[in-house]
Design a protein around this motif. Structure first.
Motif, PDB file in Angstrom:
ATOM      1  N   ARG A   1     -10.349  -1.664  -3.191  1.00  0.00           N
ATOM      2  CA  ARG A   1     -10.243  -1.118  -1.840  1.00  0.00           C
ATOM      3  C   ARG A   1     -11.515  -1.388  -1.040  1.00  0.00           C
TER       4      ARG A   1
ATOM      5  N   TRP B   1     -10.306   2.893   8.919  1.00  0.00           N
ATOM      6  CA  TRP B   1      -9.396   2.046   8.152  1.00  0.00           C
ATOM      7  C   TRP B   1      -9.317   2.508   6.701  1.00  0.00           C
ATOM      8  N   ASP B   2      -8.155   2.264   6.112  1.00  0.00           N
ATOM      9  CA  ASP B   2      -7.896   2.465   4.686  1.00  0.00           C
ATOM     10  C   ASP B   2      -7.214   1.184   4.216  1.00  0.00           C
TER      11      ASP B   2
ATOM     12  N   THR C   1       0.852  -1.192   0.000  1.00  0.00           N
ATOM     13  CA  THR C   1       0.000   0.000   0.000  1.00  0.00           C
ATOM     14  C   THR C   1       0.888   1.242   0.000  1.00  0.00           C
TER      15      THR C   1
ATOM     16  N   ASP D   1       0.718   5.289  -5.195  1.00  0.00           N
ATOM     17  CA  ASP D   1      -0.512   4.510  -5.308  1.00  0.00           C
ATOM     18  C   ASP D   1      -0.575   3.750  -6.619  1.00  0.00           C
TER      19      ASP D   1
ATOM     20  N   HIS E   1      -2.455   9.208  -4.571  1.00  0.00           N
ATOM     21  CA  HIS E   1      -3.671   9.560  -5.310  1.00  0.00           C
ATOM     22  C   HIS E   1      -3.442  10.058  -6.739  1.00  0.00           C
TER      23      HIS E   1
ATOM     24  N   TYR F   1     -10.477   1.265  -7.220  1.00  0.00           N
ATOM     25  CA  TYR F   1      -9.619   2.445  -7.089  1.00  0.00           C
ATOM     26  C   TYR F   1      -8.839   2.630  -8.386  1.00  0.00           C
TER      27      TYR F   1
ATOM     28  N   GLY G   1      -3.074  -2.276   4.683  1.00  0.00           N
ATOM     29  CA  GLY G   1      -3.440  -0.870   4.746  1.00  0.00           C
ATOM     30  C   GLY G   1      -3.131  -0.253   6.091  1.00  0.00           C
TER      31      GLY G   1
END
Length: 432
Positions: free
Chosen positions: A93, A208-209, A24, A88, A267, A113, A130
């Motif tokens: 996700r 959370w991610d 990640t 990224d 991103h 994503y 993550g």
């Protein structure tokens, strides 16, 4: 058969280690920071006052890292030399309510994503990793790096026309992975499982991610092992090369006329518009604070930015042997042919003639070849953080990278020598 090589494969071996340790963006910046710490860099907090001392420093914010090395005696108006990249990659996700299932299958609800090659995520053993946010506001990285999830493809017996008509996937219905069997869906199961994996008490995680990743490790490929197959090379290949180059320059003892910088953003695959993206304020804030910490004024900041150059390093397209007609007929970048210079006159890439000259000089100094990529006029061109960096900060920017195949697949392919060639070009750029 042992692999013949014209170049040092130690760098590529280390890239494979980096890819495996970085499922990640959060893990990627932690891995980069660990390497920089070994080179003498130290982390600084954005909430603290900064000192103007010489040496290596870095800032972590989520899935982004900005690191820089101030030479002894550097003036406040000293320009920067920046290697830009992104952390990224397209993937699946986890949604806010992850626990789902049907017909006796336990599933995890996921969202798409970026722009992945969705078929590449089918019938593949997936892990889950993550960032977990705890009740006290702190974060904990988690990585279940073993077969946990799978997106099963429909058998050909139930889709007889798939070969002739092509695979058609509904993003909502067809990409939800399974991770067990159960007739009852219970909210909180997945997060409770991850709390156990991370050694946390039940109920400690409040945010959370999380994202899936292929657990198949990177590997050399081909008769002579001249190729490298692996996940997330778009764009951790550039993050790794930039980290290695910055560490090498900072420990070289050379007299540096510039302040070398690594800026790896999150991103990019979704437009870069976030507080950790290239279209956010992070890079500008760090550079300005570096100038002011050394006693500089706004005039010094303007002088430093005016003399700054950024290499936006991202992967590009190698000529595909099965689809050569999709490429420009006079521009066919090949793997292991050296890094590529990416050009688009409509500013999808930031390169111009002056930028080309900067990169050409760096490659000449490093004694490595480079190639040029231009899109076929009949096809839309992708873009990078390059134009964003140039427009947001008024910084001269050049788009470069390494040519790969299978971009945005769960598993991509590059030449095994190209990562080493890119890193050497970046060293020559940071240490002119």
């Amino acid at each position: 058969m042992s692999a013949p090589s014209h170049f040092d494969r130690g760098h590529t071996d280390d890239l494979m280690t980096f890819l495996s340790a970085s499922p990640t963006p959060y893990h990627a910046v932690a891995s980069a920071a660990e390497r920089l710490e070994k080179a003498g860099f130290r982390q600084v907090s954005e909430t603290d006052a900064w000192e103007g001392t010489a040496g290596g420093k870095y800032v972590l914010r989520g899935g982004a890292i900005v690191a820089w090395y101030v030479p002894e005696g550097a003036a406040a108006h000293t320009p920067f030399r920046i290697v830009g990249a992104h952390t990224d990659s397209p993937n699946l996700r986890v949604k806010p309510r992850p626990d789902s299932g049907a017909h006796g299958w336990r599933q995890v609800a996921v969202e798409i994503y970026g722009g992945p090659l969705m078929n590449s995520w089918l019938d593949r053993d997936l892990g889950l990793a993550g960032r977990l946010t705890l009740r006290d506001g702190s974060t904990r990285l988690v990585n279940v790096d073993r077969p946990l999830l799978r997106v099963p493809q429909l058998a050909i017996h139930m889709d007889r026309n798939v070969t002739a008509d092509g695979l058609k996937l509904d993003k909502q219905r067809h990409l939800q992975p399974v991770w067990g069997l159960d007739d009852t869906v219970r909210d909180g199961d997945l997060i409770a499982f991850l709390e156990d994996e991370a050694g946390l008490a039940r109920g400690e995680v409040t945010g959370w991610d999380l994202m899936t990743h292929s657990v198949e490790p990177p590997a050399y490929l081909g008769r002579d092992r001249e190729l490298l197959a692996g996940p997330r090379m778009d764009n951790l290949l550039s993050v790794h090369a930039g980290t290695a180059a910055l560490a090498a320059v900072a420990t070289s003892g050379a007299d540096l006329p510039y302040i070398p910088v690594l800026a790896a953003f999150d991103h990019e695959e979704t437009g870069s518009q976030s507080d950790t993206g290239a279209d956010g304020p992070l890079l500008g804030s760090v550079l300005e604070r570096s100038v002011f910490a050394r006693g500089g004024s706004y005039e010094d900041r303007a002088r430093a930015f005016a003399g700054t150059v950024c290499l936006s390093s991202d992967t590009g397209h190698a000529v595909h042997p099965n689809y050569a007609e999709r490429h420009d007929p006079t521009h066919h970048p090949r793997v292991n042919g050296g890094p590529i210079l990416k050009v688009n006159v409509n500013n999808r890439y930031a390169t111009d003639g002056s930028g080309r000259a900067v990169f050409a000089v760096a490659c000449e100094k490093a004694d490595i070849p480079f190639q040029t990529f231009v899109s076929n006029n009949s096809m839309p061109c992708g873009t990078t953080i390059g134009p964003i960096t140039a427009a947001r900060h008024g910084i001269s920017t050049v788009d470069i990278g390494v040519a790969i195949l299978s971009m945005h697949s769960a598993r991509e392919l590059c030449g095994a020598d190209d990562p080493y060639l890119l890193a050497n070009a970046l060293v020559a750029f940071l240490r002119p």
